[in-house]
Design an enzyme around this catalytic site. Structure first.
Site, mmCIF file in Angstrom:
data_model
loop_
_atom_site.group_PDB
_atom_site.id
_atom_site.type_symbol
_atom_site.label_atom_id
_atom_site.label_comp_id
_atom_site.label_asym_id
_atom_site.label_seq_id
_atom_site.Cartn_x
_atom_site.Cartn_y
_atom_site.Cartn_z
ATOM 1 N N GLY A 164 0.803 -1.221 0.000
ATOM 2 C CA GLY A 164 0.000 0.000 0.000
ATOM 3 C C GLY A 164 0.837 1.272 0.000
ATOM 4 N N ASN A 289 2.399 -9.885 -6.568
ATOM 5 C CA ASN A 289 1.213 -10.034 -5.729
ATOM 6 C C ASN A 289 0.621 -11.405 -5.983
ATOM 7 O OD1 ASN A 289 1.253 -7.494 -4.434
ATOM 8 N ND2 ASN A 289 0.548 -6.554 -6.328
ATOM 9 N N ARG A 291 -2.190 -12.908 -5.554
ATOM 10 C CA ARG A 291 -3.659 -12.878 -5.393
ATOM 11 C C ARG A 291 -4.237 -12.174 -6.612
ATOM 12 N NH1 ARG A 291 -3.881 -7.500 -4.960
ATOM 13 N NH2 ARG A 291 -2.343 -6.438 -3.677
HETATM 14 P P1 ADP Z 1 3.727 -1.498 -2.391
HETATM 15 O O1 ADP Z 1 3.799 -2.969 -2.089
HETATM 16 O O2 ADP Z 1 3.711 -0.649 -1.157
HETATM 17 O O3 ADP Z 1 2.645 -1.189 -3.361
HETATM 18 P P2 ADP Z 1 5.722 -1.439 -4.536
HETATM 19 O O4 ADP Z 1 7.094 -1.977 -4.411
HETATM 20 O O5 ADP Z 1 4.737 -2.230 -5.356
HETATM 21 O O6 ADP Z 1 5.129 -1.155 -3.076
HETATM 22 O O7 ADP Z 1 5.783 0.010 -5.129
HETATM 23 C C1 ADP Z 1 4.614 0.820 -5.226
HETATM 24 C C2 ADP Z 1 4.882 2.006 -6.127
HETATM 25 O O8 ADP Z 1 5.997 2.782 -5.622
HETATM 26 C C3 ADP Z 1 5.291 1.649 -7.557
HETATM 27 O O9 ADP Z 1 4.178 1.414 -8.392
HETATM 28 C C4 ADP Z 1 6.019 2.914 -7.940
HETATM 29 O O10 ADP Z 1 5.107 3.950 -8.201
HETATM 30 C C5 ADP Z 1 6.763 3.297 -6.671
HETATM 31 N N1 ADP Z 1 8.133 2.703 -6.660
HETATM 32 C C6 ADP Z 1 8.498 1.500 -6.136
HETATM 33 N N2 ADP Z 1 9.820 1.269 -6.328
HETATM 34 C C7 ADP Z 1 10.315 2.355 -6.975
HETATM 35 C C8 ADP Z 1 11.623 2.737 -7.457
HETATM 36 N N3 ADP Z 1 12.684 1.963 -7.297
HETATM 37 N N4 ADP Z 1 11.736 3.939 -8.084
HETATM 38 C C9 ADP Z 1 10.666 4.749 -8.249
HETATM 39 N N5 ADP Z 1 9.428 4.459 -7.806
HETATM 40 C C10 ADP Z 1 9.237 3.286 -7.190
#
Ligand code: ADP
Length: 448
Positions: A164, A289, A291
């Protein structure tokens, strides 16, 4: 095939799962908190069981109550939906230990992918590219400093157990690294009870591209193309589209096949989504993910596959009902997440829906549990409705989305509909020219 499925969730996703079960001739049991007694899924379900008071901890996260409900109603399988217990490995394990099928992957796969550090190392071993950064958790600030120098600023400190968008901090240079490191750790500790953090290069203009895969228990895995979820606020998705306006057919095939191959090699089962950041023609895996995703309908719209039905079939041990070559992408689909929030401040706005008109017509789908007179409980997330539109191509899809938004009337509570009205008129959005930072910039411009 299962005869009765217990749906351990609420809101639109409980309804979505109920619909798939109904079409498959499977009976449903919907569990609910006292706050959701009037929920649409509860009303439509064959049976419902109240499992506790409004607080999610005492109801939707109450494992003994859910397992008891499954036992007393004689369910064969439990669908965890999205959120709550969907990515809880010990829940998946307990469900199976109690003799029910878990409609999802094995507890072991949930565990590996639930920790982003172990997820990255698992997929790297299978050949997926990841964002440059630390190989494991960083516990010492000195290690963070030397790694940041090697990787190059800006860097992102991320919680291993994150979700999130929480537990994430950007550091633009050596001066703010300490603050970012400490803040990410303390947010991770309070949100997830785990202060393990890792470091990634912070990408300045990536798109969020995710690949939908589905695997059966016979070694088959198929990808269903990508979704572009770059329109985000605070790392939370607001609008999603499929296919991505930025990928070529070759890139789509490349990343889709790579994701499916990785899942196959890991022995994965069920639906899953591999999330990537995409910048300058390169893909970088960020997480998986294990799910269903909120935005799964846009994939259904362009492939014609009922993902929930297929998910239930593979959980029951049936082979996938299609092969990779059977998947044909048709047209374009966009989803708007309509939340019960003020569209300026994003403050949640629970309350009673006094009047409702949902859009319809060709190519328009609404996944939502709301109705006129529905009282939105204040205890859960603020997702009210998913407006999903399909068109023969992106232009038609956008025209139809504008038209559908104009027909959508929700009275009694604030919603984010005004934001969507505005976004679909932004020239950059119309051109498909946006990245993960775009929406924040649009919102900042509005304030100034
Ligand atoms: P969560 O599990 O909290 O959703 P994620 O790892 O999926 O975390 O990352 C969520 C969002 O954060 C990504 O869609 C992107 O917008 C941003 N993000 C994550 N990693 C990076 C990165 N290395 N550089 C820039 N933005 C990032």
């Amino acid at each position: 095939m299962f005869e009765k499925i217990l749906i351990a969730n609420r809101g639109e996703i409980a309804l979505r799962i109920h619909r798939a079960c109904r079409e498959m001739g499977i009976s449903t049991v919907v569990v609910h908190s006292t706050a959701d007694a009037n929920g649409m899924a509860v009303r439509f379900a064959d049976e419902s069981v109240c499992i506790g008071p409004p607080s999610a901890r005492e109801s939707y996260l109450n494992v003994p109550a859910i397992l008891s409900a499954a036992a007393i109603t004689g369910a064969d399988a439990i669908h965890p939906g999205i959120g709550f217990l969907a990515e809880n490995a010990s829940f998946a394990q307990m469900v199976e230990e109690h003799g029910f099928a878990f409609i999802g992957p094995t507890a072991e796969h949930i565990r590996i992918m639930g920790d982003k550090i172990s997820a990255k190392s698992a997929v790297t071993a299978a050949g997926l590219p990841v964002v440059p950064g630390s190989e494991g958790a960083i516990t010492d600030f000195e290690d963070a400093q030397s790694l940041a120098d090697t990787v190059g600023y800006p860097v992102l400190i991320k919680a291993a157990s994150g979700g999130g968008g929480r537990g994430m901090r950007v550091s633009r240079g050596p001066d703010d690294l300490k603050d970012a490191f400490d803040e990410a750790r303390s947010e991770a500790r309070s949100a997830f009870g785990d202060d393990a953090v890792y470091m990634e290069k912070y990408l300045e203009k990536p798109r969020h591209i995710e690949v939908q895969i589905i695997a059966d228990q016979h070694g088959n895995c198929v990808h269903l193309g990508e979704r572009d979820c770059s329109v985000q606020r605070r790392h939370q998705k607001v609008i999603e589209e499929a296919p991505s306006p930025s990928l070529s057919a070759d890139e789509r095939e490349y990343i889709g096949n790579l994701a499916a191959k990785t899942a196959r090699e890991l022995g994965y089962r069920g639906v899953g989504t591999m999330e990537f950041l995409y910048e300058d023609g390169n893909f970088y895996f960020i997480e998986m993910n294990t799910r269903l995703q909120v935005e799964h309908p846009i994939t259904e719209m362009i492939t014609g596959v009922d993902l929930v039905r297929e998910q239930i079939r593979v959980a029951a041990g049936l082979p996938l009902s299609f092969r990779q070559e059977d998947i044909v992408f048709q047209g374009h689909s966009i989803e708007c997440r309509v939340n019960a929030e003020n569209s300026e401040t994003f403050a949640p706005c629970p309350g009673t829906i006094t009047n409702l008109h949902v859009p319809g017509g060709l190519g328009v789908r609404i996944d939502s549990p709301i109705y006129a007179g529905y009282k939105i409980p204040p205890h859960y997330d603020s997702l009210l409705a998913k407006l999903i539109v399909h068109g023969a191509n992106r232009d038609e899809c956008l025209m139809r989305l504008k038209r559908a938004l104009e027909e959508f009337v929700v009275e009694g509570v604030d919603t984010t509909l005004p934001l969507h009205h505005r976004l679909v008129r932004e020239p950059e959005f119309i051109r498909g020219d946006y990245n993960i930072h775009w929406l924040e910039r649009v919102l900042a411009d509005r304030k100034s």
